[in-house]
Write a protein that holds these residues in place. Structure first.
Motif, PDB file in Angstrom:
ATOM      1  N   THR A   8     -29.780 -25.038 -36.358  1.00  0.00           N
ATOM      2  CA  THR A   8     -31.209 -25.055 -36.020  1.00  0.00           C
ATOM      3  C   THR A   8     -32.020 -24.313 -37.080  1.00  0.00           C
ATOM      4  OG1 THR A   8     -30.666 -25.119 -33.661  1.00  0.00           O
ATOM      5  CG2 THR A   8     -32.914 -24.490 -34.254  1.00  0.00           C
ATOM      6  N   LEU A   9     -31.522 -23.161 -37.512  1.00  0.00           N
ATOM      7  CA  LEU A   9     -32.214 -22.400 -38.553  1.00  0.00           C
ATOM      8  C   LEU A   9     -32.264 -23.178 -39.864  1.00  0.00           C
ATOM      9  CD1 LEU A   9     -30.727 -18.870 -37.811  1.00  0.00           C
ATOM     10  CD2 LEU A   9     -33.166 -19.447 -37.760  1.00  0.00           C
ATOM     11  N   ARG A  10     -31.191 -23.875 -40.188  1.00  0.00           N
ATOM     12  CA  ARG A  10     -31.160 -24.646 -41.435  1.00  0.00           C
ATOM     13  C   ARG A  10     -32.128 -25.825 -41.372  1.00  0.00           C
ATOM     14  NH1 ARG A  10     -25.526 -27.071 -43.576  1.00  0.00           N
ATOM     15  NH2 ARG A  10     -25.688 -28.164 -41.580  1.00  0.00           N
ATOM     16  N   LEU A  11     -32.194 -26.483 -40.230  1.00  0.00           N
ATOM     17  CA  LEU A  11     -33.074 -27.638 -40.085  1.00  0.00           C
ATOM     18  C   LEU A  11     -34.544 -27.242 -40.052  1.00  0.00           C
ATOM     19  CD1 LEU A  11     -31.158 -29.800 -37.432  1.00  0.00           C
ATOM     20  CD2 LEU A  11     -31.560 -30.397 -39.819  1.00  0.00           C
ATOM     21  N   GLU A  12     -34.848 -26.135 -39.374  1.00  0.00           N
ATOM     22  CA  GLU A  12     -36.247 -25.745 -39.177  1.00  0.00           C
ATOM     23  C   GLU A  12     -36.795 -24.914 -40.318  1.00  0.00           C
ATOM     24  OE1 GLU A  12     -38.080 -27.000 -36.935  1.00  0.00           O
ATOM     25  OE2 GLU A  12     -36.427 -28.028 -35.912  1.00  0.00           O
ATOM     26  N   GLY A  13     -35.946 -24.251 -41.076  1.00  0.00           N
ATOM     27  CA  GLY A  13     -36.412 -23.410 -42.172  1.00  0.00           C
ATOM     28  C   GLY A  13     -36.783 -22.025 -41.701  1.00  0.00           C
ATOM     29  N   SER A  14     -37.741 -21.926 -40.801  1.00  0.00           N
ATOM     30  CA  SER A  14     -38.115 -20.651 -40.188  1.00  0.00           C
ATOM     31  C   SER A  14     -38.572 -20.920 -38.766  1.00  0.00           C
ATOM     32  CB  SER A  14     -39.202 -19.948 -40.994  1.00  0.00           C
ATOM     33  OG  SER A  14     -40.346 -20.759 -41.117  1.00  0.00           O
ATOM     34  N   ILE A  15     -38.236 -20.001 -37.867  1.00  0.00           N
ATOM     35  CA  ILE A  15     -38.492 -20.222 -36.447  1.00  0.00           C
ATOM     36  C   ILE A  15     -38.429 -18.882 -35.731  1.00  0.00           C
ATOM     37  CG2 ILE A  15     -36.050 -20.636 -35.944  1.00  0.00           C
ATOM     38  CD1 ILE A  15     -36.919 -22.790 -33.937  1.00  0.00           C
ATOM     39  N   THR A  16     -39.182 -18.721 -34.659  1.00  0.00           N
ATOM     40  CA  THR A  16     -39.139 -17.469 -33.903  1.00  0.00           C
ATOM     41  C   THR A  16     -37.971 -17.490 -32.917  1.00  0.00           C
ATOM     42  OG1 THR A  16     -40.542 -18.242 -32.080  1.00  0.00           O
ATOM     43  CG2 THR A  16     -41.655 -17.303 -34.013  1.00  0.00           C
ATOM     44  N   GLN A  17     -37.609 -16.318 -32.441  1.00  0.00           N
ATOM     45  CA  GLN A  17     -36.520 -16.212 -31.482  1.00  0.00           C
ATOM     46  C   GLN A  17     -36.884 -16.906 -30.169  1.00  0.00           C
ATOM     47  OE1 GLN A  17     -34.118 -12.689 -31.948  1.00  0.00           O
ATOM     48  NE2 GLN A  17     -34.101 -12.371 -29.737  1.00  0.00           N
ATOM     49  N   ALA A  18     -38.157 -16.825 -29.790  1.00  0.00           N
ATOM     50  CA  ALA A  18     -38.602 -17.501 -28.573  1.00  0.00           C
ATOM     51  C   ALA A  18     -38.472 -19.021 -28.719  1.00  0.00           C
ATOM     52  CB  ALA A  18     -40.043 -17.126 -28.264  1.00  0.00           C
ATOM     53  N   GLU A  19     -38.802 -19.529 -29.900  1.00  0.00           N
ATOM     54  CA  GLU A  19     -38.668 -20.966 -30.144  1.00  0.00           C
ATOM     55  C   GLU A  19     -37.203 -21.376 -30.170  1.00  0.00           C
ATOM     56  OE1 GLU A  19     -42.643 -21.860 -32.852  1.00  0.00           O
ATOM     57  OE2 GLU A  19     -40.876 -20.957 -33.784  1.00  0.00           O
ATOM     58  N   LEU A  20     -36.350 -20.494 -30.680  1.00  0.00           N
ATOM     59  CA  LEU A  20     -34.911 -20.771 -30.661  1.00  0.00           C
ATOM     60  C   LEU A  20     -34.399 -20.890 -29.229  1.00  0.00           C
ATOM     61  CD1 LEU A  20     -33.540 -18.420 -33.476  1.00  0.00           C
ATOM     62  CD2 LEU A  20     -33.319 -20.911 -33.403  1.00  0.00           C
ATOM     63  N   LYS A  21     -34.884 -20.019 -28.364  1.00  0.00           N
ATOM     64  CA  LYS A  21     -34.473 -20.058 -26.958  1.00  0.00           C
ATOM     65  C   LYS A  21     -34.835 -21.406 -26.335  1.00  0.00           C
ATOM     66  CE  LYS A  21     -37.098 -18.144 -23.821  1.00  0.00           C
ATOM     67  NZ  LYS A  21     -37.311 -19.266 -22.842  1.00  0.00           N
ATOM     68  N   ASP A  22     -36.045 -21.856 -26.601  1.00  0.00           N
ATOM     69  CA  ASP A  22     -36.475 -23.143 -26.046  1.00  0.00           C
ATOM     70  C   ASP A  22     -35.700 -24.301 -26.666  1.00  0.00           C
ATOM     71  OD1 ASP A  22     -38.316 -21.774 -24.524  1.00  0.00           O
ATOM     72  OD2 ASP A  22     -39.975 -22.087 -25.924  1.00  0.00           O
ATOM     73  N   ARG A  23     -35.498 -24.229 -27.966  1.00  0.00           N
ATOM     74  CA  ARG A  23     -34.814 -25.316 -28.672  1.00  0.00           C
ATOM     75  C   ARG A  23     -33.352 -25.424 -28.251  1.00  0.00           C
ATOM     76  NH1 ARG A  23     -36.850 -26.989 -33.457  1.00  0.00           N
ATOM     77  NH2 ARG A  23     -38.758 -26.167 -32.527  1.00  0.00           N
ATOM     78  N   MET A  24     -32.698 -24.278 -28.091  1.00  0.00           N
ATOM     79  CA  MET A  24     -31.269 -24.276 -27.769  1.00  0.00           C
ATOM     80  C   MET A  24     -30.997 -24.280 -26.271  1.00  0.00           C
ATOM     81  SD  MET A  24     -29.981 -21.541 -30.662  1.00  0.00           S
ATOM     82  CE  MET A  24     -28.231 -21.768 -30.260  1.00  0.00           C
ATOM     83  N   GLN A  25     -32.069 -24.090 -25.471  1.00  0.00           N
ATOM     84  CA  GLN A  25     -31.954 -24.084 -24.014  1.00  0.00           C
ATOM     85  C   GLN A  25     -30.935 -23.044 -23.540  1.00  0.00           C
ATOM     86  OE1 GLN A  25     -31.212 -28.230 -22.986  1.00  0.00           O
ATOM     87  NE2 GLN A  25     -33.402 -28.676 -23.006  1.00  0.00           N
ATOM     88  N   LEU A  26     -31.085 -21.834 -24.071  1.00  0.00           N
ATOM     89  CA  LEU A  26     -30.240 -20.712 -23.697  1.00  0.00           C
ATOM     90  C   LEU A  26     -31.112 -19.571 -23.200  1.00  0.00           C
ATOM     91  CD1 LEU A  26     -27.783 -20.651 -26.742  1.00  0.00           C
ATOM     92  CD2 LEU A  26     -27.270 -21.494 -24.441  1.00  0.00           C
ATOM     93  N   GLN A  27     -30.488 -18.615 -22.525  1.00  0.00           N
ATOM     94  CA  GLN A  27     -31.226 -17.445 -22.071  1.00  0.00           C
ATOM     95  C   GLN A  27     -31.652 -16.602 -23.271  1.00  0.00           C
ATOM     96  OE1 GLN A  27     -28.849 -15.297 -19.246  1.00  0.00           O
ATOM     97  NE2 GLN A  27     -28.958 -16.903 -17.686  1.00  0.00           N
ATOM     98  N   ALA A  28     -32.771 -15.883 -23.116  1.00  0.00           N
ATOM     99  CA  ALA A  28     -33.294 -15.060 -24.204  1.00  0.00           C
ATOM    100  C   ALA A  28     -32.286 -14.023 -24.660  1.00  0.00           C
ATOM    101  CB  ALA A  28     -34.590 -14.382 -23.760  1.00  0.00           C
ATOM    102  N   SER A  29     -31.561 -13.412 -23.706  1.00  0.00           N
ATOM    103  CA  SER A  29     -30.574 -12.389 -24.059  1.00  0.00           C
ATOM    104  C   SER A  29     -29.422 -12.978 -24.869  1.00  0.00           C
ATOM    105  CB  SER A  29     -30.029 -11.721 -22.797  1.00  0.00           C
ATOM    106  OG  SER A  29     -29.432 -12.683 -21.932  1.00  0.00           O
ATOM    107  N   THR A  30     -29.022 -14.210 -24.525  1.00  0.00           N
ATOM    108  CA  THR A  30     -27.939 -14.867 -25.266  1.00  0.00           C
ATOM    109  C   THR A  30     -28.368 -15.156 -26.700  1.00  0.00           C
ATOM    110  OG1 THR A  30     -27.101 -15.904 -23.245  1.00  0.00           O
ATOM    111  CG2 THR A  30     -26.410 -16.881 -25.338  1.00  0.00           C
ATOM    112  N   VAL A  31     -29.584 -15.682 -26.872  1.00  0.00           N
ATOM    113  CA  VAL A  31     -30.097 -15.968 -28.213  1.00  0.00           C
ATOM    114  C   VAL A  31     -30.199 -14.681 -29.020  1.00  0.00           C
ATOM    115  CG1 VAL A  31     -32.078 -16.806 -29.524  1.00  0.00           C
ATOM    116  CG2 VAL A  31     -31.311 -18.048 -27.490  1.00  0.00           C
ATOM    117  N   SER A  32     -30.624 -13.608 -28.367  1.00  0.00           N
ATOM    118  CA  SER A  32     -30.748 -12.313 -29.057  1.00  0.00           C
ATOM    119  C   SER A  32     -29.403 -11.845 -29.591  1.00  0.00           C
ATOM    120  CB  SER A  32     -31.328 -11.275 -28.104  1.00  0.00           C
ATOM    121  OG  SER A  32     -31.466 -10.024 -28.751  1.00  0.00           O
TER     122      SER A  32
END
Length: 350
Positions: free
Chosen positions: A17-41
Motif C-alpha cells: 500500500t505504501l509503495r502504491l500510494e507513495g505517501s499516506i497517513t496512518q488513518a488512511e492506511l487503517k481505512d485502506r487495509m480495513q484493520l483496527q487502528a492499533s493493529t496498523v500502528s
C-alpha cells in the motif's frame, strides 16, 4: 490463519500500500487495509523500526476538520534494485529505490560476439552499476524466453539479423551463470511480457484483478503476452502461460526475420487474430497493449490501432511510458517483492 502468518501478510499488505500510494497517513492506511487502528500502528512501527518507513516531508492536503495526520512513506534509500531488459542489440538498465522512485536509467548497446560472451557482458554491466550504486540489493532481469516456476531458464534465445540471415542464439545455463556470479545479490529472472504485466498492475494500482498485457516491441521486433489472474501473475504449469503467438507461423516469421519496416497499425492487424483468441480464452476485465511499438506513436495512430478491435466486448487500452522500459521496471517490482518477503519473514515481533 495463525497469528504469525496473519502478521506476515499484513506487513506485506502495508508495504504494498505504501509503495502504491507513495505517501499516506496512518488513518488512511487503517481505512485502506480495513484493520483496527492499533493493529496498523503496530505494523507501521515494525517497518519503521526496520528503517523502511519514514515520515514524509510532503505537505498534507486535507479537507477534514482538525489536525491533519502525519504522512508516511517508504524510505527510497533503504535499498536500490537494478532492472535489466535484454534485447537483441541493447540492454535497458534502470535503478529504482524500494519506494519505486527511479534513480538512474540508461540504454546500453550490446557488443557483438559469440553466445557464450553475452552472460559475461551482463555480469560486467551489473558489476559496473554496483560500483556506482553500492546500495543495490537485488537484480531483476527481463528476458525474451519462457522462465519456469522456480525462476530458472535453461537458455536465453537471441534472434538477430546476420549476413547469412536470421540467427537464434541459445545460451545454456544462462540463469545459473548470472546467479553464480552474484551469490550475495537476489537475482530474479522472468519473461519480459510477465514483467510488463507486473508493471501494468502496479501503475494501475491493482484496479483490475484479471487482465491481459500484450507486449509488442519494434527495433528489434518482439511480441509476448502476460496474464494476471485473481490479482496474481499467472505463469501456468511450466511458466509458458500467455504464449498465444507461438503456434502462428506467420507471426514467428515476423520475429525470425525481424520485420521492423511494418507500420504499427499493420503489425497489430497481423497480430489481431491471435490476440482475440487469447482474449476470449482468458475472458479478462481489460486488455493492455504495451511496448516500444506504441511509445513513439501519436494519438491518431493509437486510435487507429484501437479501431482494429472495434466491436470486441472487452475494453482495450494502450499503456506506455516513453521514458521507461516496462519489462525492466516490472522485473524490479518482482525483485523487490521477493526481497521484502524474505526480509519480513525474518523480522521478530517486538
Amino acid at each position: 490463519m495463525n497469528k504469525t502468518n496473519e502478521r506476515f501478510h499484513n506487513l506485506l499488505a502495508l508495504f504494498d500500500t505504501l509503495r502504491l500510494e507513495g505517501s499516506i497517513t496512518q488513518a488512511e492506511l487503517k481505512d485502506r487495509m480495513q484493520l483496527q487502528a492499533s493493529t496498523v500502528s503496530y505494523l507501521v512501527n515494525d517497518l519503521r523500526h526496520k528503517g523502511l518507513v519514514v515520515n514524509s516531508k510532503k505537505n498534507i492536503q486535507s479537507v477534514k476538520v482538525g489536525k491533519p495526520g502525519q504522512l508516511l512513506e517508504l524510505d527510497n534509500e533503504y535499498a536500490y534494485f537494478l532492472g535489466l531488459y535484454l534485447e537483441e542489440t541493447f540492454i535497458d538498465a534502470h535503478i529504482i529505490g524500494i519506494a519505486d522512485v527511479e534513480i538512474f536509467s540508461q540504454r546500453i548497446p550490446l557488443e557483438e560476439g559469440s553466445p557464450s560472451e553475452l552472460p559475461n557482458q551482463i555480469i560486467k554491466i551489473i558489476e559496473n552499476l554496483r560500483s556506482l550504486y553500492g546500495n543495490i540489493r537485488g537484480v531483476g532481469i527481463a528476458v525474451k524466453s519462457v522462465v519456469d516456476r522456480k525462476g530458472n531458464i535453461s537458455s536465453f534465445k537471441r534472434t538477430y539479423m546476420a549476413t547469412e540471415g536470421p540467427r537464434v542464439w541459445s545460451i545454456e545455463g544462462f540463469s545459473t551463470i548470472i546467479r553464480n556470479a552474484f551469490e550475495d545479490l537476489l537475482i530474479v529472472i522472468e519473461n519480459d511480457a510477465n514483467c510488463a504485466a507486473t508493471y501494468c498492475q502496479a501503475i494501475t494500482k491493482h484496479i483490475h484483478g484479471n487482465f491481459m498485457t500484450v507486449l509488442v516491441n519494434n527495433n528489434p521486433f518482439g511480441i509476448g503476452c502476460g496474464l494476471v489472474v485473481n490479482d496474481k501473475l499467472f505463469r501456468g504449469g511450466n511458466g509458458a502461460a500467455g504464449e498465444i503467438f507461438f503456434t502462428d507461423r506467420t507471426i514467428q516469421n515476423l520475429i525470425e526475420q525481424q520485420k521492423n519496416g511494418h507500420a504499427p497499425t499493420e503489425i497489430i492487424r497481423l497480430l489481431k487474430d491471435a490476440i482475440v483468441k487469447g482474449i476470449y480464452m482468458m475472458d479478462p476485465e481489460v486488455v493492455y497493449l504495451s511496448g516500444s511499438l506504441f511509445s513513439h506513436t501519436d494519438d491518431e495512430t493509437h486510435q487507429e490501432i484501437l479501431q482494429t478491435f472495434k466491436g470486441l466486448p472487452y475494453p482495450i487500452h494502450i499503456l506506455v511510458e516513453a521514458h521507461y522500459s516496462l519489462p525492466a521496471k516490472g522485473a524490479v517490482l518482482l525483485a523487490v517483492d521477493e526481497y521484502i518477503s524474505d526480509l519480513i519473514a525474518t523480522m521478530d515481533r517486538r
